[in-house]
Design an enzyme around this catalytic site. Structure first.
Site, mmCIF file in Angstrom:
data_model
loop_
_atom_site.group_PDB
_atom_site.id
_atom_site.type_symbol
_atom_site.label_atom_id
_atom_site.label_comp_id
_atom_site.label_asym_id
_atom_site.label_seq_id
_atom_site.Cartn_x
_atom_site.Cartn_y
_atom_site.Cartn_z
ATOM 1 N N TYR A 209 0.860 -1.192 0.000
ATOM 2 C CA TYR A 209 0.000 0.000 0.000
ATOM 3 C C TYR A 209 0.891 1.235 0.000
ATOM 4 O O TYR A 209 2.093 1.149 0.282
ATOM 5 C CB TYR A 209 -0.956 -0.009 1.200
ATOM 6 C CG TYR A 209 -0.309 -0.164 2.564
ATOM 7 C CD1 TYR A 209 0.183 0.935 3.262
ATOM 8 C CD2 TYR A 209 -0.191 -1.419 3.161
ATOM 9 C CE1 TYR A 209 0.765 0.791 4.516
ATOM 10 C CE2 TYR A 209 0.392 -1.577 4.409
ATOM 11 C CZ TYR A 209 0.869 -0.465 5.080
ATOM 12 O OH TYR A 209 1.456 -0.625 6.318
ATOM 13 N N ASP A 296 1.370 -4.025 22.882
ATOM 14 C CA ASP A 296 1.980 -5.335 22.607
ATOM 15 C C ASP A 296 2.389 -6.077 23.871
ATOM 16 O O ASP A 296 2.424 -7.306 23.890
ATOM 17 C CB ASP A 296 3.206 -5.169 21.698
ATOM 18 C CG ASP A 296 2.832 -5.147 20.218
ATOM 19 O OD1 ASP A 296 1.626 -5.080 19.910
ATOM 20 O OD2 ASP A 296 3.750 -5.203 19.374
HETATM 21 C C1 LIG Z 1 5.018 -6.460 10.029
HETATM 22 C C2 LIG Z 1 4.143 -5.735 10.966
HETATM 23 C C3 LIG Z 1 3.181 -4.911 10.435
HETATM 24 C C4 LIG Z 1 2.281 -4.277 11.277
HETATM 25 N N1 LIG Z 1 1.325 -3.513 10.716
HETATM 26 C C5 LIG Z 1 0.382 -2.963 11.512
HETATM 27 C C6 LIG Z 1 -0.647 -2.184 10.940
HETATM 28 O O1 LIG Z 1 -0.703 -2.018 9.723
HETATM 29 N N2 LIG Z 1 -1.598 -1.644 11.781
HETATM 30 C C7 LIG Z 1 -1.538 -1.824 13.141
HETATM 31 O O2 LIG Z 1 -2.425 -1.321 13.856
HETATM 32 N N3 LIG Z 1 -0.531 -2.534 13.717
HETATM 33 C C8 LIG Z 1 0.420 -3.112 12.928
HETATM 34 N N4 LIG Z 1 1.433 -3.820 13.487
HETATM 35 C C9 LIG Z 1 1.511 -3.950 14.950
HETATM 36 C C10 LIG Z 1 2.107 -2.717 15.606
HETATM 37 O O3 LIG Z 1 3.315 -2.363 14.995
HETATM 38 C C11 LIG Z 1 2.354 -2.987 17.091
HETATM 39 O O4 LIG Z 1 1.237 -3.634 17.644
HETATM 40 C C12 LIG Z 1 2.576 -1.664 17.848
HETATM 41 O O5 LIG Z 1 3.666 -0.967 17.309
HETATM 42 C C13 LIG Z 1 2.802 -1.941 19.326
HETATM 43 O O6 LIG Z 1 3.041 -0.740 20.001
HETATM 44 P P1 LIG Z 1 3.573 -0.759 21.497
HETATM 45 O O7 LIG Z 1 3.713 0.680 21.869
HETATM 46 O O8 LIG Z 1 2.742 -1.645 22.329
HETATM 47 O O9 LIG Z 1 5.014 -1.454 21.443
HETATM 48 P P2 LIG Z 1 6.330 -0.988 20.718
HETATM 49 O O10 LIG Z 1 6.047 -0.195 19.504
HETATM 50 O O11 LIG Z 1 7.192 -2.191 20.582
HETATM 51 O O12 LIG Z 1 7.014 0.018 21.759
HETATM 52 C C14 LIG Z 1 7.630 -0.422 22.934
HETATM 53 C C15 LIG Z 1 8.576 0.673 23.406
HETATM 54 O O13 LIG Z 1 9.043 0.340 24.689
HETATM 55 C C16 LIG Z 1 10.445 0.541 24.745
HETATM 56 N N5 LIG Z 1 10.946 -0.373 25.775
HETATM 57 C C17 LIG Z 1 10.972 -1.727 25.711
HETATM 58 N N6 LIG Z 1 11.445 -2.240 26.856
HETATM 59 C C18 LIG Z 1 11.714 -1.194 27.662
HETATM 60 C C19 LIG Z 1 12.232 -1.100 28.979
HETATM 61 N N7 LIG Z 1 12.546 -2.189 29.689
HETATM 62 N N8 LIG Z 1 12.404 0.125 29.520
HETATM 63 C C20 LIG Z 1 12.076 1.255 28.807
HETATM 64 N N9 LIG Z 1 11.583 1.211 27.542
HETATM 65 C C21 LIG Z 1 11.404 -0.002 26.987
HETATM 66 C C22 LIG Z 1 10.915 0.225 23.347
HETATM 67 O O14 LIG Z 1 12.182 0.797 23.059
HETATM 68 C C23 LIG Z 1 9.805 0.830 22.513
HETATM 69 O O15 LIG Z 1 10.006 2.191 22.221
HETATM 70 C C24 LIG Z 1 2.372 -4.450 12.681
HETATM 71 C C25 LIG Z 1 3.370 -5.246 13.228
HETATM 72 C C26 LIG Z 1 4.242 -5.900 12.379
HETATM 73 C C27 LIG Z 1 5.295 -6.791 12.966
#
Ligand SMILES: Cc1cc2nc3c(=O)[nH]c(=O)nc-3n(C[C@H](O)[C@H](O)[C@H](O)COP(=O)(O)OP(=O)(O)OC[C@H]3O[C@@H](n4cnc5c(N)ncnc54)[C@H](O)[C@@H]3O)c2cc1C
Length: 398
Positions: A209, A296
């Site tokens: 896309y 996540d």
């Molecule tokens: C191939 C792929 C395609 C995707 N496409 C989509 C899509 O099109 N639409 C959609 O809605 N979702 C999509 N996703 C899912 C989406 O990317 C994730 O679900 C989302 O980014 C999760 O966000 P988060 O903030 O929970 O975790 P993350 O983005 O992983 O952020 C976690 C943060 O915590 C920090 N961290 C980790 N451990 C510690 C610690 N101990 N101390 C301090 N900081 C820490 C990390 O550095 C990071 O900045 C996709 C995933 C993949 C793999």
């Protein structure tokens, strides 16, 4: 109240904004030295863009996004159309917000921009969490202990806080891995690719896309690695790093025989990254006392319904709502309410995403034909397609 949000990814930033809007003092703690997102696309279904609108960020994000009019699913070898689902204005009217496709860095930047530097601690890794009757505490890798009324752990699929709260369950390799690339529009202009399509083949699928209003094509090529049995099992020979480079030509060998337009696009991609897709086993709760998981860390899922970040954004909106007008003593109950409102939906979307991956990768033959018929029929029942079941209505929940 004082809140510490661990992790400044999409989920953590959105949670911090939502909690600030509910009147709380938020400190964001992030282990990387600066705010970063990788160069890749992300799809934002209406359940995600409704949250962005409530956070006051929809216009900023939409200004750099692409808006697909429709999605088609196609056959891997020659692009025969299996089904077409409507997006664009019709979806916006039906679901109360647009379907957008954006560069992840643009989304991340929009979410990060509102934070004053004084509320962010970069380069700070959290290694432990604990609590007593009145406070929750996080401990940094340098041994510093920070206190708050509430700790929200948005630390991603490898969540350290989750391990501390619920024991050492590990991120689970899904048995699928992916190549991803971003191509400038000029590189693919002669290929006559559909704007937004999912190509389905035996053990593999490709999704592409546009992002940045059509300047860049985001291409993700997913394959079953052969170490698992379907998309929910297996051990991981593939790391989950988003920045590991593929060997030259590796992606072409994996997709031999696919539609020549896709192979040309894969060949022209300058930088191809590869990674193993990991998930988390569903939990029956995401909170203990004054600490809660979000995004996540709570419910990492396969990306086959493009819902991981969308569900994290919904967590953030509901968490902010549950924490509005709450006193420190009421936090554990407020977190129960957050989990009660979010966990069943997120768990259902997790399993729906895994099932979608299995269906996409069926071998050619009767099962794939039956799937194609079902997908085409679905389009006549619900013109927005099966994924729209995760988008909600915008009435009630975000
Ligand atoms: C191939 C792929 C395609 C995707 N496409 C989509 C899509 O099109 N639409 C959609 O809605 N979702 C999509 N996703 C899912 C989406 O990317 C994730 O679900 C989302 O980014 C999760 O966000 P988060 O903030 O929970 O975790 P993350 O983005 O992983 O952020 C976690 C943060 O915590 C920090 N961290 C980790 N451990 C510690 C610690 N101990 N101390 C301090 N900081 C820490 C990390 O550095 C990071 O900045 C996709 C995933 C993949 C793999």
């Amino acid at each position: 109240m004082k809140v510490i949000v661990v992790g400044a990814g999409i989920g953590g930033l959105a949670a911090a904004l939502s909690l600030r809007a509910s009147g709380h003092e938020v400190t964001l703690v992030e282990r990387t030295a600066r705010f970063t997102e990788i160069g890749a696309g992300i799809q934002l279904a209406p359940n995600a863009t409704r949250v962005l609108r409530d956070l006051g960020l929809l216009d900023t994000v939409a200004a750099r996004a692409s808006r697909p009019a429709a999605m088609t699913f196609r056959t891997w070898s020659d692009g025969t159309e299996i089904c077409r689902y409507v997006l664009g204005r019709e979806a916006e009217t039906e679901f109360g917000a647009p379907y957008l496709q954006v560069h992840r860095a643009d989304l991340h930047q929009a979410l990060a921009a509102p934070f004053p530097p004084s509320s962010v601690r970069l380069d700070t890794e959290i290694v432990a969490v604990d609590q007593d009757d009145t406070k929750a505490y996080v401990t940094t890798a340098d041994g510093e202990r920070l206190a708050a009324d509430l700790v929200v752990a948005a630390d991603g699929v490898r969540s350290a806080v989750r391990e501390r709260l619920f024991g050492a369950d590990r991120a689970v390799f899904s048995g699928t891995a992916a190549y991803r690339a971003l191509l400038p529009a000029a590189e693919v202009a002669d290929l006559d690719l559909p704007d937004y399509a999912g190509w389905l083949g035996p053990g593999r699928h490709i999704v592409h896309y546009w992002v940045r209003g059509g300047q860049l094509l985001n291409l993700v090529a997913v394959f079953t690695t052969g170490t698992g049995t379907g998309s929910r099992a297996g051990t991981a020979p593939w790391g989950e790093s988003w920045t590991a480079r593929a060997e030259p030509g590796e992606q072409l060998r994996e997709f031999t025989g696919w539609d020549p337009r896709l192979l040309t696009a894969l060949e022209r991609a300058g930088q191809v990254f590869r990674y193993g897709i990991h998930t988390r086993t569903p939990l029956t709760r995401w909170n203990v006392g004054r600490v809660a998981l979000l995004g996540d860390s709570a419910h990492a899922m396969t990306p086959f319904q493009a819902q991981g970040a969308a569900q994290a954004l919904m967590d953030a909106a509901v968490l902010g709502d549950c924490l509005t007008g709450v006193t420190p003593a009421e936090i554990p109950d407020a977190l129960d309410s957050y989990v009660h409102r979010r966990l069943p939906t997120a768990t259902r979307v997790q399993s729906g995403s895994a099932n979608a991956g299995d269906a996409y990768h069926l071998p050619d033959g009767p099962a794939a034909e039956e799937r194609n018929t079902r997908m085409a029929e679905y389009g006549t029942e619900n013109r927005f397609g099966p994924h729209s079941r995760a988008w909600g209505s915008g009435r009630g929940e975000p």
